[in-house]
Design a protein around this motif. Structure first.
Motif, PDB file in Angstrom:
ATOM      1  N   UNK A   1      59.771  22.153  54.341  1.00 21.30           N
ATOM      2  CA  UNK A   1      58.415  22.634  54.043  1.00 21.30           C
ATOM      3  C   UNK A   1      57.389  21.633  54.569  1.00 21.30           C
ATOM      4  N   UNK A   2      57.602  20.369  54.268  1.00 23.03           N
ATOM      5  CA  UNK A   2      56.675  19.314  54.684  1.00 23.03           C
ATOM      6  C   UNK A   2      56.574  19.240  56.206  1.00 23.03           C
ATOM      7  N   UNK A   3      57.713  19.309  56.873  1.00 19.55           N
ATOM      8  CA  UNK A   3      57.704  19.232  58.334  1.00 19.55           C
ATOM      9  C   UNK A   3      56.987  20.422  58.963  1.00 19.55           C
ATOM     10  N   UNK A   4      57.166  21.611  58.404  1.00 22.40           N
ATOM     11  CA  UNK A   4      56.468  22.800  58.923  1.00 22.40           C
ATOM     12  C   UNK A   4      54.964  22.690  58.679  1.00 22.40           C
ATOM     13  N   UNK A   5      54.574  22.192  57.511  1.00 23.82           N
ATOM     14  CA  UNK A   5      53.147  21.997  57.237  1.00 23.82           C
ATOM     15  C   UNK A   5      52.568  20.996  58.243  1.00 23.82           C
ATOM     16  N   UNK A   6      53.316  19.936  58.523  1.00 21.39           N
ATOM     17  CA  UNK A   6      52.837  18.903  59.453  1.00 21.39           C
ATOM     18  C   UNK A   6      52.587  19.472  60.844  1.00 21.39           C
ATOM     19  N   UNK A   7      53.395  20.441  61.265  1.00 22.70           N
ATOM     20  CA  UNK A   7      53.222  21.048  62.588  1.00 22.70           C
ATOM     21  C   UNK A   7      52.040  22.016  62.584  1.00 22.70           C
ATOM     22  N   UNK A   8      51.985  22.893  61.579  1.00 23.01           N
ATOM     23  CA  UNK A   8      50.970  23.950  61.562  1.00 23.01           C
ATOM     24  C   UNK A   8      49.628  23.510  60.983  1.00 23.01           C
ATOM     25  N   UNK A   9      49.647  22.542  60.106  1.00 21.27           N
ATOM     26  CA  UNK A   9      48.422  22.027  59.478  1.00 21.27           C
ATOM     27  C   UNK A   9      48.505  20.500  59.358  1.00 21.27           C
ATOM     28  N   UNK A  10      48.402  19.806  60.473  1.00 16.23           N
ATOM     29  CA  UNK A  10      48.625  18.357  60.463  1.00 16.23           C
ATOM     30  C   UNK A  10      47.652  17.555  59.598  1.00 16.23           C
ATOM     31  N   UNK A  11      46.511  18.129  59.267  1.00 17.10           N
ATOM     32  CA  UNK A  11      45.544  17.414  58.426  1.00 17.10           C
ATOM     33  C   UNK A  11      45.757  17.666  56.936  1.00 17.10           C
ATOM     34  N   UNK A  12      46.734  18.506  56.576  1.00 14.43           N
ATOM     35  CA  UNK A  12      46.977  18.861  55.176  1.00 14.43           C
ATOM     36  C   UNK A  12      47.714  17.730  54.463  1.00 14.43           C
ATOM     37  N   UNK A  13      47.073  17.045  53.511  1.00 13.53           N
ATOM     38  CA  UNK A  13      47.784  16.002  52.779  1.00 13.53           C
ATOM     39  C   UNK A  13      48.851  16.602  51.859  1.00 13.53           C
ATOM     40  N   UNK A  14      49.996  15.912  51.810  1.00 10.48           N
ATOM     41  CA  UNK A  14      51.123  16.337  50.986  1.00 10.48           C
ATOM     42  C   UNK A  14      51.584  15.147  50.157  1.00 10.48           C
TER      43      UNK A  14
END
Length: 123
Positions: free
Chosen positions: A64-77
């Motif tokens: 999940x984190x890796x997919x968020x990083x690709x599609x929304x790189x500015x999204x803090x997790x």
């Protein structure tokens, strides 16, 4: 204006504790109970922060984190998990939008302060 935070955790009681903690701090909190639902919400919603467990069904938290990083790189997790070994820490360190990791159980005051620093301070 309230800021929205997404909690991804398959343990409903744990998710509810975090949700209530965030609401008490003045945030809006959405919950997803598996990685598939969480990823969909993270990619389509407008969240100030995504909080995820790692051991979740459908799609593992690291995925999940890796997919968020690709599609929304500015999204803090932020990762909040019951199991955090050195290998997982190294994997997470390589993902630039992971802003913190907590091992359960988490002190509510520490968690709230961290969330505040990320959401309001732009950590």
């Amino acid at each position: 204006m309230k800021r929205r935070i997404l909690i991804i955790d398959d343990d409903r009681s744990v998710a509810e504790i975090f949700r209530l903690t965030l609401i008490a701090e003045g945030y809006e909190a959405d919950v997803a109970y598996n990685g598939g639902e969480g990823l969909q919400k993270a990619l389509t919603g407008n969240y100030a922060l995504v909080h995820t467990d790692l051991q979740i069904p459908i799609l593992h938290g690291v995925d999940v984190i890796q997919r968020i990083a690709v599609d929304r790189p500015q999204q803090p997790v932020v990762v909040v998990t019951g199991y955090l070994d050195d290998e997982i820490k190294r994997e997470l360190d390589a993902v630039p939008n992971v802003v913190g990791c907590f091992e359960k159980p988490v002190d509510p005051a520490l968690y709230s302060g961290f969330v505040r620093s990320v959401v309001e301070g732009g950590l």
